[in-house]
Design an enzyme around this catalytic site. Sequence first.
Site, PDB file in Angstrom:
ATOM      1  CB  SER A 110      -0.962  -0.047   1.199  1.00  0.00           C
ATOM      2  OG  SER A 110      -1.988   0.912   1.065  1.00  0.00           O
ATOM      3  CD  GLU A 208      -2.377  -2.739  -4.259  1.00  0.00           C
ATOM      4  OE1 GLU A 208      -3.569  -2.942  -3.954  1.00  0.00           O
ATOM      5  OE2 GLU A 208      -1.655  -1.934  -3.640  1.00  0.00           O
ATOM      6  CG  HIS A 278      -5.431  -2.531  -0.349  1.00  0.00           C
ATOM      7  ND1 HIS A 278      -4.544  -2.167  -1.347  1.00  0.00           N
ATOM      8  CD2 HIS A 278      -5.189  -1.689   0.690  1.00  0.00           C
ATOM      9  CE1 HIS A 278      -3.818  -1.149  -0.925  1.00  0.00           C
ATOM     10  NE2 HIS A 278      -4.184  -0.843   0.306  1.00  0.00           N
TER      11      HIS A 278
END
Length: 307
Positions: A110, A208, A278
């Site tokens: 992330s 992503e 995620h």
Amino acid sequence: MKNRPMRLQKGDTIGIIAPSSPPNLESLQHSLAFLEGLGLQYKFGASVENIYGYLAGTDEQRLNDLHTMFADPTIAGIICAGGGYGSARFTDKIDFQLLANNPKIFWGYSDITFLHTAIGKYSNFITFHGPMLASDVGRPTFREKSGQMFKQLFQPMELQYTEDFSPLETMVAGVAKGEITGGNLSLLSDGLGTEFDVDTRGKILLIEDVDEEPYRIDCMLNQLRQAGKLQDAAGFIVGDFSNTEPKKRKVSLSLEEVLTHYLGALNVPVVKGFKIGHCEPHFAIPLGAEAILNANDKILTILPGVQ
């Protein structure tokens, strides 16, 4: 070729830091049993419990935790407690030579994408894109499959992602070889025009994201396109894009249409459906490791990330 950090041994101590936002401390506490189950000890960074607005302490405090853990010879690896926002705020102050002189396992995803890119670029060792302690491991949704991915830290092992892990879809056929780079699309986009922008030349690019509508993903991919990053890549791993349904606009392109527009005409292998990001389960991968993306057979093979 990136250097590989040393593998973990049972009894080793892991450093836990929060380079971005304040982690959920209850979830972080729950995650510690998992580390103990791996035979690991742990040590918290000084700022893990700090709160400075949306940051886990000041930039100086979080940077100091990063430097301290890399410099400490008793720390065998570093696992981030969580992401959120903020790691890019101090990246230009990192002592990359210190990190290069003390390469060790560094694990997160992330917001941590910004650090992965910078460390790979300026300290030249492999880092790991994988589930974090408070954000993932300590939550009741954490899956055994995700936990199994930590095994790659204890011995050099070739990883192979097949449809046994999740259904995959070939968007563009072919076979690509190269280092894996990338991570969270928002952070890759944020890095453009800085000294920490992602180098995609001849590499397999992972993308992503979460909570981004199709028009936002369109915007970020367009930035990468105009910066020449998409055209330079040897292939694409399309990871998990969760909660990306249109909300602001009643009429929208679909995520599939956006991905096809930007990746479908590049004439390099593209495979989507990877449970990387995620999501649960979460397939953890070594960034900077050499890999083969076989889009014809829908198999991703990655060389070991540790030595």
